[in-house]
Motif scaffolding. Structure first.
Motif, PDB file in Angstrom:
ATOM      1  N   PRO A  74       0.814  -1.210   0.000  1.00  0.00           N
ATOM      2  CA  PRO A  74       0.000   0.000   0.000  1.00  0.00           C
ATOM      3  C   PRO A  74       0.852   1.266   0.000  1.00  0.00           C
ATOM      4  O   PRO A  74       2.037   1.249   0.372  1.00  0.00           O
ATOM      5  CB  PRO A  74      -0.798  -0.110   1.312  1.00  0.00           C
ATOM      6  CG  PRO A  74      -0.726  -1.552   1.706  1.00  0.00           C
ATOM      7  CD  PRO A  74       0.590  -2.038   1.211  1.00  0.00           C
ATOM      8  N   ALA A  75       0.256   2.357  -0.399  1.00  0.00           N
ATOM      9  CA  ALA A  75       0.930   3.656  -0.354  1.00  0.00           C
ATOM     10  C   ALA A  75       1.303   3.994   1.089  1.00  0.00           C
ATOM     11  O   ALA A  75       0.639   3.569   2.031  1.00  0.00           O
ATOM     12  CB  ALA A  75       0.014   4.741  -0.932  1.00  0.00           C
ATOM     13  N   ASP A  76       2.390   4.762   1.237  1.00  0.00           N
ATOM     14  CA  ASP A  76       2.889   5.251   2.528  1.00  0.00           C
ATOM     15  C   ASP A  76       3.496   4.152   3.402  1.00  0.00           C
ATOM     16  O   ASP A  76       3.799   4.386   4.573  1.00  0.00           O
ATOM     17  CB  ASP A  76       1.787   5.974   3.321  1.00  0.00           C
ATOM     18  CG  ASP A  76       1.138   7.100   2.532  1.00  0.00           C
ATOM     19  OD1 ASP A  76       1.727   7.533   1.511  1.00  0.00           O
ATOM     20  OD2 ASP A  76       0.045   7.539   2.922  1.00  0.00           O
ATOM     21  N   THR A  77       3.706   2.955   2.837  1.00  0.00           N
ATOM     22  CA  THR A  77       4.312   1.862   3.603  1.00  0.00           C
ATOM     23  C   THR A  77       5.812   2.105   3.776  1.00  0.00           C
ATOM     24  O   THR A  77       6.513   2.481   2.836  1.00  0.00           O
ATOM     25  CB  THR A  77       4.087   0.518   2.892  1.00  0.00           C
ATOM     26  OG1 THR A  77       2.677   0.246   2.853  1.00  0.00           O
ATOM     27  CG2 THR A  77       4.784  -0.618   3.618  1.00  0.00           C
ATOM     28  N   THR A 116      12.355  -7.210   0.595  1.00  0.00           N
ATOM     29  CA  THR A 116      11.716  -6.092   1.287  1.00  0.00           C
ATOM     30  C   THR A 116      11.111  -6.531   2.612  1.00  0.00           C
ATOM     31  O   THR A 116      10.294  -7.449   2.651  1.00  0.00           O
ATOM     32  CB  THR A 116      10.597  -5.494   0.407  1.00  0.00           C
ATOM     33  OG1 THR A 116      11.151  -5.073  -0.844  1.00  0.00           O
ATOM     34  CG2 THR A 116       9.931  -4.320   1.101  1.00  0.00           C
ATOM     35  N   ASN A 117      11.526  -5.886   3.684  1.00  0.00           N
ATOM     36  CA  ASN A 117      10.906  -6.098   5.000  1.00  0.00           C
ATOM     37  C   ASN A 117       9.981  -4.926   5.301  1.00  0.00           C
ATOM     38  O   ASN A 117      10.445  -3.790   5.428  1.00  0.00           O
ATOM     39  CB  ASN A 117      11.962  -6.188   6.102  1.00  0.00           C
ATOM     40  CG  ASN A 117      12.789  -7.455   6.035  1.00  0.00           C
ATOM     41  OD1 ASN A 117      12.564  -8.314   5.178  1.00  0.00           O
ATOM     42  ND2 ASN A 117      13.757  -7.570   6.932  1.00  0.00           N
ATOM     43  N   ILE A 118       8.688  -5.193   5.402  1.00  0.00           N
ATOM     44  CA  ILE A 118       7.731  -4.137   5.738  1.00  0.00           C
ATOM     45  C   ILE A 118       7.809  -3.892   7.250  1.00  0.00           C
ATOM     46  O   ILE A 118       7.615  -4.805   8.052  1.00  0.00           O
ATOM     47  CB  ILE A 118       6.296  -4.540   5.355  1.00  0.00           C
ATOM     48  CG1 ILE A 118       6.217  -4.819   3.844  1.00  0.00           C
ATOM     49  CG2 ILE A 118       5.306  -3.447   5.757  1.00  0.00           C
ATOM     50  CD1 ILE A 118       6.574  -3.639   2.974  1.00  0.00           C
ATOM     51  N   ILE A 119       8.113  -2.641   7.648  1.00  0.00           N
ATOM     52  CA  ILE A 119       8.312  -2.354   9.069  1.00  0.00           C
ATOM     53  C   ILE A 119       7.306  -1.358   9.639  1.00  0.00           C
ATOM     54  O   ILE A 119       7.264  -1.162  10.858  1.00  0.00           O
ATOM     55  CB  ILE A 119       9.742  -1.836   9.339  1.00  0.00           C
ATOM     56  CG1 ILE A 119      10.023  -0.557   8.540  1.00  0.00           C
ATOM     57  CG2 ILE A 119      10.769  -2.900   9.017  1.00  0.00           C
ATOM     58  CD1 ILE A 119      11.391   0.064   8.861  1.00  0.00           C
ATOM     59  N   GLY A 120       6.504  -0.705   8.789  1.00  0.00           N
ATOM     60  CA  GLY A 120       5.546   0.250   9.334  1.00  0.00           C
ATOM     61  C   GLY A 120       4.949   1.137   8.266  1.00  0.00           C
ATOM     62  O   GLY A 120       4.820   0.738   7.098  1.00  0.00           O
ATOM     63  N   ALA A 121       4.605   2.354   8.681  1.00  0.00           N
ATOM     64  CA  ALA A 121       3.983   3.307   7.765  1.00  0.00           C
ATOM     65  C   ALA A 121       4.402   4.716   8.132  1.00  0.00           C
ATOM     66  O   ALA A 121       4.679   5.023   9.298  1.00  0.00           O
ATOM     67  CB  ALA A 121       2.464   3.184   7.811  1.00  0.00           C
ATOM     68  N   VAL A 122       4.450   5.584   7.113  1.00  0.00           N
ATOM     69  CA  VAL A 122       4.698   7.014   7.316  1.00  0.00           C
ATOM     70  C   VAL A 122       3.353   7.703   7.437  1.00  0.00           C
ATOM     71  O   VAL A 122       2.487   7.568   6.555  1.00  0.00           O
ATOM     72  CB  VAL A 122       5.522   7.603   6.161  1.00  0.00           C
ATOM     73  CG1 VAL A 122       5.656   9.113   6.325  1.00  0.00           C
ATOM     74  CG2 VAL A 122       6.896   6.956   6.104  1.00  0.00           C
ATOM     75  N   THR A 135       4.828   6.685  -2.272  1.00  0.00           N
ATOM     76  CA  THR A 135       3.631   7.505  -2.126  1.00  0.00           C
ATOM     77  C   THR A 135       2.429   6.880  -2.823  1.00  0.00           C
ATOM     78  O   THR A 135       1.303   7.356  -2.662  1.00  0.00           O
ATOM     79  CB  THR A 135       3.870   8.912  -2.692  1.00  0.00           C
ATOM     80  OG1 THR A 135       4.262   8.811  -4.064  1.00  0.00           O
ATOM     81  CG2 THR A 135       4.964   9.623  -1.908  1.00  0.00           C
ATOM     82  N   THR A 136       2.673   5.815  -3.617  1.00  0.00           N
ATOM     83  CA  THR A 136       1.580   5.089  -4.275  1.00  0.00           C
ATOM     84  C   THR A 136       1.766   3.600  -4.029  1.00  0.00           C
ATOM     85  O   THR A 136       2.865   3.138  -3.734  1.00  0.00           O
ATOM     86  CB  THR A 136       1.563   5.348  -5.792  1.00  0.00           C
ATOM     87  OG1 THR A 136       2.804   4.913  -6.369  1.00  0.00           O
ATOM     88  CG2 THR A 136       1.362   6.825  -6.099  1.00  0.00           C
ATOM     89  N   GLU A 137       0.688   2.832  -4.197  1.00  0.00           N
ATOM     90  CA  GLU A 137       0.798   1.389  -3.993  1.00  0.00           C
ATOM     91  C   GLU A 137       1.517   0.742  -5.168  1.00  0.00           C
ATOM     92  O   GLU A 137       1.615   1.308  -6.266  1.00  0.00           O
ATOM     93  CB  GLU A 137      -0.574   0.762  -3.798  1.00  0.00           C
ATOM     94  CG  GLU A 137      -1.422   0.694  -5.057  1.00  0.00           C
ATOM     95  CD  GLU A 137      -2.690  -0.121  -4.852  1.00  0.00           C
ATOM     96  OE1 GLU A 137      -3.048  -0.850  -5.799  1.00  0.00           O
ATOM     97  OE2 GLU A 137      -3.320  -0.017  -3.770  1.00  0.00           O
ATOM     98  N   SER A 138       2.074  -0.475  -4.923  1.00  0.00           N
ATOM     99  CA  SER A 138       2.784  -1.201  -5.976  1.00  0.00           C
ATOM    100  C   SER A 138       2.533  -2.694  -5.821  1.00  0.00           C
ATOM    101  O   SER A 138       2.516  -3.207  -4.695  1.00  0.00           O
ATOM    102  CB  SER A 138       4.286  -0.925  -5.904  1.00  0.00           C
ATOM    103  OG  SER A 138       4.984  -1.722  -6.853  1.00  0.00           O
ATOM    104  N   ARG A 139       2.358  -3.380  -6.940  1.00  0.00           N
ATOM    105  CA  ARG A 139       2.199  -4.834  -6.957  1.00  0.00           C
ATOM    106  C   ARG A 139       3.449  -5.536  -7.466  1.00  0.00           C
ATOM    107  O   ARG A 139       3.453  -6.761  -7.623  1.00  0.00           O
ATOM    108  CB  ARG A 139       1.005  -5.221  -7.825  1.00  0.00           C
ATOM    109  CG  ARG A 139      -0.318  -4.720  -7.289  1.00  0.00           C
ATOM    110  CD  ARG A 139      -1.488  -5.151  -8.147  1.00  0.00           C
ATOM    111  NE  ARG A 139      -2.747  -4.716  -7.567  1.00  0.00           N
ATOM    112  CZ  ARG A 139      -3.428  -5.414  -6.660  1.00  0.00           C
ATOM    113  NH1 ARG A 139      -2.948  -6.587  -6.248  1.00  0.00           N
ATOM    114  NH2 ARG A 139      -4.560  -4.957  -6.166  1.00  0.00           N
TER     115      ARG A 139
END
Length: 508
Positions: A444-447, A481-487, A465-469
């Motif tokens: 998702p965006a802002d991830t 990629t390690n997803i750690i949070g959101a801005v 700033t935008t989502e990506s697949r």
């Protein structure tokens, strides 16, 4: 009924329950219960010497004339510092049974000597060796060593004209705790003479009535940070100590290597448990892997009785002095309450404090003043971290940005292309970033994400700033990629220039 609540004798009605006595107690924390008939106090060979510059703990050695004459009223009255130099400090005079050998002896730092002036036992002195030296202190055959300082060597260095020894206290231990126990049960009925201990109090090394010694400033700061939440969580319990592990893997300097007496608080400075906080329940020798940061002044029973998995309340003195993350107005109020003069780079009370100098509590208290750097609120970016999904990566980010120790951290901006903002923190070699919480279908965006060790750019932090697949926030494949949070304030990134230091605030 007469009971003792944290050493204060109080009267409560028959049938009072623990919950009635402590209605606002932190229910996650155990309390210690000691039934009076089972408590037998035993004297130890350890003496606390209370002085106007702070407390000194002395372990007695020898016997007969080589012991402190604590029962002699002429000795135990207030003793004044009569002379001091770089080698030793002497308190007295008083009368003793010293038989001067009239010979010089070699003394090591921390040794306590019973000697006399002019070879006259009627003018005896208690002499503390400040550094290794050879001298004739009018002592008996063998040097007259009556003890060794095991805690408070910084105090003997501070003694100066006008300082006085106010008293002596023989430390006592509890030989029988067979009916002492801990509980969290609010319906526990109280009994006549019962002693309830609700918390531990600890004072950091370097804080004394005569002033502040900053030689333990960094390690003491780590202890204050570890105890800032007011809880000690027992990750390990042994016959000599208990250990809180929630700040393990934090570097702490070895600033004071001393014997670890019962009640000593230390931080481990090397090894797998580096950064853990220890409270000692029995005397053990000094270790190069431990630095002494404080001592327990109340509630050692809780430490003795606590088991692995228990949590108890702890109050550390002084309270940590940390203005980072506050508004300038809040910082000014706190500084005023604690008698600290504050200077700032701006006068707007709404600005956010992002740095302070001096950085540690003891240094601020010692100086009596602090300088702060501030930024407008729109320059501080809020983030939210997902510890439950990526605990290791989140811990690394907090470590390298300073969020581990302050509520505002900083991270250097690398560059921007298209919808991607990249940041390049300085991560020490050898820190592994294993794959965790890698995306599956869409980001998702802002991830907020960190590149893991499967890619050459390991350690880069990014946000889209935008989502990506197809790619993660650092423009790496999902596997890297390690997803750690959101801005939370993505709009604040607009206009960043390469090399700019970006300030971030963790929002929980």
């Amino acid at each position: 009924m007469e009971i003792y609540l944290d050493e204060e004798q109080i009267t409560v009605p028959e049938g009072t329950l623990l919950g009635d006595l402590l209605p606002k107690r932190d229910t996650a924390c155990i309390v210690a219960i000691v039934r009076p008939a089972e408590e037998v106090a035993t004297e130890t060979e350890t003496i606390r010497i209370v002085s106007t510059a702070g407390d000194v703990i002395v372990e007695q050695t020898g016997s007969g004339m080589y012991r402190l004459p604590l029962d002699d009223p002429d000795f135990s009255r207030h003793l004044v510092l009569r002379w001091a130099d770089r080698y030793a400090a002497a308190f007295g005079p008083f009368r003793s049974d010293v038989s001067p050998a009239r010979l010089p002896y070699r003394y090591e730092r921390g040794e306590v000597v019973l000697g006399c002036g002019g070879y006259d036992p009627g003018r005896s002195y208690l002499i503390f060796s400040r550094m290794s030296h050879t001298a004739d202190h009018g002592a008996s055959t063998g040097g007259g060593i009556v003890g060794r300082v095991v805690s408070g060597k910084s105090v003997i260095d501070r003694w100066t004209e006008g300082d006085t020894i106010l008293g002596f206290e023989r430390l006592r231990g509890q030989a029988d705790r067979s009916r002492a126990f801990t509980t969290t049960d609010p319906v526990l009925p109280l009994e006549e003479g019962m002693r309830i201990v609700t918390h531990v109090k600890a004072v950091v090394e370097g804080l004394a009535a005569g002033g502040v010694d900053t030689r333990t400033a960094q390690s003491a700061e780590h202890f204050l940070l570890a105890m800032q939440r007011g809880r000690f969580s027992v990750g390990r319990s042994s016959s000599t100590h208990i250990r809180d592990e929630h700040l393990v893997r934090t570097r702490v300097p070895a600033e004071m290597t001393e014997p670890r007496l019962a009640g000593a608080v230390t931080v481990r400075t090397s090894g797998r448990s580096e950064g853990a906080v220890y409270i000692y329940t029995a005397d053990v020798p000094a270790s190069p892997s431990h630095t002494v940061v404080g001592r327990v002044t109340h509630g050692l029973e809780l430490a003795v009785l606590a088991n692995e998995g228990d949590t108890f309340c702890i109050r550390a003195t002084p309270e940590k002095f940390d203005l980072v993350g506050l508004s300038l107005g809040e910082a000014r109020n706190i500084a005023a309450e604690r008698g600290i003069r504050i200077t700032s780079d701006d006068s707007d009370d709404d600005r956010v404090v992002v740095d302070q100098d001096p950085p540690t509590t003891l240094e601020v208290l010692g100086a009596g003043e602090v300088a702060v750097a501030t930024l407008p609120p729109d320059r501080v970016i809020g983030i939210r971290l997902h510890d439950e999904d990526a605990p290791l990566s989140c811990a690394i980010l907090r470590e390298v940005t300073g969020l581990k120790t302050h509520s505002v951290g900083k991270i250097p901006f690398y560059f921007k292309f298209e919808d991607v903002y990249l940041f390049k923190p300085s991560i020490a070699r050898g820190i592994g970033i294993i794959p965790e919480n890698t995306p599956v279908d869409v980001v998702p965006a802002d991830t907020l994400a960190m590149t893991n060790d499967s890619r050459k750019g390991a350690g880069l932090v990014g946000v889209r700033t935008t989502e990506s697949r197809e790619f993660g926030p650092t423009s790496e494949p999902f596997s890297g990629t390690n997803i750690i949070g959101a801005v939370l304030d993505i709009e604040k990134l607009e206009g960043l220039k390469e090399g700019t230091m970006v300030y971030i605030r963790e929002v929980t």
